[in-house]
Scaffold this motif. Structure first.
Motif, PDB file in Angstrom:
ATOM      1  N   TYR A  15       0.659  -1.265  -0.312  1.00  0.00           N
ATOM      2  CA  TYR A  15      -0.489   0.190  -0.002  1.00  0.00           C
ATOM      3  C   TYR A  15       0.891   1.592   0.104  1.00  0.00           C
ATOM      4  O   TYR A  15       2.016   0.811   1.205  1.00  0.00           O
ATOM      5  CB  TYR A  15      -1.120  -0.363   1.216  1.00  0.00           C
ATOM      6  CG  TYR A  15      -2.115  -0.842   1.266  1.00  0.00           C
ATOM      7  CD1 TYR A  15      -2.565  -1.277  -0.179  1.00  0.00           C
ATOM      8  CD2 TYR A  15      -2.011  -2.050   2.296  1.00  0.00           C
ATOM      9  CE1 TYR A  15      -3.695  -2.015   0.080  1.00  0.00           C
ATOM     10  CE2 TYR A  15      -3.288  -2.797   2.749  1.00  0.00           C
ATOM     11  CZ  TYR A  15      -4.087  -3.035   1.141  1.00  0.00           C
ATOM     12  OH  TYR A  15      -4.830  -3.534   0.650  1.00  0.00           O
ATOM     13  N   PRO A  16       0.655   2.530  -0.877  1.00  0.00           N
ATOM     14  CA  PRO A  16       1.830   3.607  -0.898  1.00  0.00           C
ATOM     15  C   PRO A  16       1.367   4.492   0.520  1.00  0.00           C
ATOM     16  O   PRO A  16       2.185   5.038   0.917  1.00  0.00           O
ATOM     17  CB  PRO A  16       0.711   4.328  -2.545  1.00  0.00           C
ATOM     18  CG  PRO A  16      -0.952   3.937  -2.290  1.00  0.00           C
ATOM     19  CD  PRO A  16      -0.702   2.050  -1.894  1.00  0.00           C
ATOM     20  N   PHE A  38      -3.053  16.644   1.198  1.00  0.00           N
ATOM     21  CA  PHE A  38      -2.849  16.560  -0.567  1.00  0.00           C
ATOM     22  C   PHE A  38      -3.818  16.161  -1.356  1.00  0.00           C
ATOM     23  O   PHE A  38      -4.319  15.732  -2.497  1.00  0.00           O
ATOM     24  CB  PHE A  38      -2.094  14.740  -0.096  1.00  0.00           C
ATOM     25  CG  PHE A  38      -0.757  14.471   0.909  1.00  0.00           C
ATOM     26  CD1 PHE A  38       1.287  14.676  -0.568  1.00  0.00           C
ATOM     27  CD2 PHE A  38      -1.005  14.505   2.017  1.00  0.00           C
ATOM     28  CE1 PHE A  38       1.443  14.322   0.445  1.00  0.00           C
ATOM     29  CE2 PHE A  38       0.084  14.474   3.065  1.00  0.00           C
ATOM     30  CZ  PHE A  38       1.844  14.101   2.079  1.00  0.00           C
ATOM     31  N   ASN A  39      -4.633  16.985  -1.679  1.00  0.00           N
ATOM     32  CA  ASN A  39      -6.527  17.339  -2.286  1.00  0.00           C
ATOM     33  C   ASN A  39      -6.392  15.939  -2.038  1.00  0.00           C
ATOM     34  O   ASN A  39      -6.984  15.388  -2.901  1.00  0.00           O
ATOM     35  CB  ASN A  39      -5.627  17.922  -3.317  1.00  0.00           C
ATOM     36  CG  ASN A  39      -7.484  17.917  -3.688  1.00  0.00           C
ATOM     37  OD1 ASN A  39      -7.784  18.845  -2.867  1.00  0.00           O
ATOM     38  ND2 ASN A  39      -8.098  18.452  -5.331  1.00  0.00           N
ATOM     39  N   ILE A  40      -7.182  14.863  -1.153  1.00  0.00           N
ATOM     40  CA  ILE A  40      -7.948  14.391  -0.417  1.00  0.00           C
ATOM     41  C   ILE A  40      -8.659  14.177   0.308  1.00  0.00           C
ATOM     42  O   ILE A  40      -8.415  14.904   1.449  1.00  0.00           O
ATOM     43  CB  ILE A  40      -6.096  12.400   0.342  1.00  0.00           C
ATOM     44  CG1 ILE A  40      -5.501  12.195  -1.081  1.00  0.00           C
ATOM     45  CG2 ILE A  40      -6.668  11.638   0.720  1.00  0.00           C
ATOM     46  CD1 ILE A  40      -4.529  11.704  -0.059  1.00  0.00           C
ATOM     47  N   GLN A  41     -10.149  13.288   0.411  1.00  0.00           N
ATOM     48  CA  GLN A  41     -11.045  13.552   0.880  1.00  0.00           C
ATOM     49  C   GLN A  41     -11.122  12.322   1.674  1.00  0.00           C
ATOM     50  O   GLN A  41     -11.503  11.443   1.504  1.00  0.00           O
ATOM     51  CB  GLN A  41     -12.111  15.180   0.450  1.00  0.00           C
ATOM     52  CG  GLN A  41     -11.920  15.926  -0.616  1.00  0.00           C
ATOM     53  CD  GLN A  41     -11.305  15.639  -0.730  1.00  0.00           C
ATOM     54  OE1 GLN A  41     -11.434  14.824  -1.953  1.00  0.00           O
ATOM     55  NE2 GLN A  41     -10.368  16.970  -1.735  1.00  0.00           N
ATOM     56  N   ALA A  42     -12.091  12.279   2.560  1.00  0.00           N
ATOM     57  CA  ALA A  42     -12.847  11.122   3.066  1.00  0.00           C
ATOM     58  C   ALA A  42     -14.651  11.049   2.285  1.00  0.00           C
ATOM     59  O   ALA A  42     -14.998  12.072   2.025  1.00  0.00           O
ATOM     60  CB  ALA A  42     -13.406  11.313   4.879  1.00  0.00           C
ATOM     61  N   PRO A  43     -14.986   9.570   2.845  1.00  0.00           N
ATOM     62  CA  PRO A  43     -16.316   9.345   1.844  1.00  0.00           C
ATOM     63  C   PRO A  43     -17.452   9.999   2.379  1.00  0.00           C
ATOM     64  O   PRO A  43     -18.482   9.523   1.920  1.00  0.00           O
ATOM     65  CB  PRO A  43     -16.110   8.100   1.650  1.00  0.00           C
ATOM     66  CG  PRO A  43     -15.628   7.106   2.623  1.00  0.00           C
ATOM     67  CD  PRO A  43     -14.176   8.812   3.141  1.00  0.00           C
ATOM     68  N   ASN A  63       1.473  11.981  -6.771  1.00  0.00           N
ATOM     69  CA  ASN A  63      -0.193  11.525  -7.851  1.00  0.00           C
ATOM     70  C   ASN A  63      -1.272  11.447  -7.140  1.00  0.00           C
ATOM     71  O   ASN A  63      -1.975  10.793  -8.097  1.00  0.00           O
ATOM     72  CB  ASN A  63       0.892  11.134  -9.516  1.00  0.00           C
ATOM     73  CG  ASN A  63       2.043  12.156  -9.561  1.00  0.00           C
ATOM     74  OD1 ASN A  63       1.846  12.949 -10.193  1.00  0.00           O
ATOM     75  ND2 ASN A  63       2.202  10.689 -10.391  1.00  0.00           N
ATOM     76  N   VAL A  64      -1.227  11.184  -6.233  1.00  0.00           N
ATOM     77  CA  VAL A  64      -2.530  10.985  -5.960  1.00  0.00           C
ATOM     78  C   VAL A  64      -3.672  11.860  -4.956  1.00  0.00           C
ATOM     79  O   VAL A  64      -3.164  12.953  -4.296  1.00  0.00           O
ATOM     80  CB  VAL A  64      -1.801   9.198  -4.527  1.00  0.00           C
ATOM     81  CG1 VAL A  64      -4.118   9.651  -3.512  1.00  0.00           C
ATOM     82  CG2 VAL A  64      -1.252   8.933  -4.820  1.00  0.00           C
ATOM     83  N   GLU A  65      -4.946  12.080  -5.168  1.00  0.00           N
ATOM     84  CA  GLU A  65      -6.121  12.829  -4.646  1.00  0.00           C
ATOM     85  C   GLU A  65      -7.297  12.446  -5.398  1.00  0.00           C
ATOM     86  O   GLU A  65      -6.967  11.412  -5.746  1.00  0.00           O
ATOM     87  CB  GLU A  65      -5.731  14.695  -5.531  1.00  0.00           C
ATOM     88  CG  GLU A  65      -6.058  14.249  -7.146  1.00  0.00           C
ATOM     89  CD  GLU A  65      -6.007  16.107  -7.435  1.00  0.00           C
ATOM     90  OE1 GLU A  65      -7.146  16.812  -7.790  1.00  0.00           O
ATOM     91  OE2 GLU A  65      -4.808  16.496  -7.291  1.00  0.00           O
ATOM     92  N   GLY A  66      -8.277  13.070  -4.325  1.00  0.00           N
ATOM     93  CA  GLY A  66      -9.014  12.936  -4.815  1.00  0.00           C
ATOM     94  C   GLY A  66     -10.056  12.225  -3.212  1.00  0.00           C
ATOM     95  O   GLY A  66      -9.502  12.456  -2.696  1.00  0.00           O
ATOM     96  N   THR A  67     -10.851  11.620  -3.763  1.00  0.00           N
ATOM     97  CA  THR A  67     -12.226  10.777  -2.597  1.00  0.00           C
ATOM     98  C   THR A  67     -11.370   9.567  -2.064  1.00  0.00           C
ATOM     99  O   THR A  67     -11.543   8.656  -3.297  1.00  0.00           O
ATOM    100  CB  THR A  67     -13.633  10.781  -2.327  1.00  0.00           C
ATOM    101  OG1 THR A  67     -13.830  12.204  -2.783  1.00  0.00           O
ATOM    102  CG2 THR A  67     -13.825  10.217  -1.594  1.00  0.00           C
TER     103      THR A  67
END
Length: 76
Positions: A15-16, A38-43, A63-67
């Motif tokens: 896992y990264p 990191f522009n990462i959100q919970a769902p 290169n990871v971002e999003g939900t």
């Protein structure tokens, strides 16, 4: 010790990074950073200062971002 074991097992599975929901003062001591950096959100709705990620390898969040979505077992 529990966090150390989590990281060991996550690395064995390649896992990264790890995401975790918890108290800001506690998890930041172990190298966890706010996911929002990191522009990462919970769902689901969570306070920004309580949702964290930790890279398990250098630049593994480059290169990871999003939900982040969880397995259905967590949604029951």
């Amino acid at each position: 010790m529990l966090l150390e074991e989590l990281e060991i097992r996550a690395k064995k599975e390649n896992y990264p990074f790890i995401s975790i929901l918890g108290h800001p003062a506690y998890y930041s001591k172990f190298g966890y950073q706010l996911a929002s950096h990191f522009n990462i959100q919970a769902p689901f709705p969570v306070p920004d200062d309580a949702y964290f990620v930790k890279e398990l390898y250098p630049a593994s969040l480059k290169n990871v971002e999003g939900t982040i979505y969880y397995l259905d077992a967590f949604n029951e």
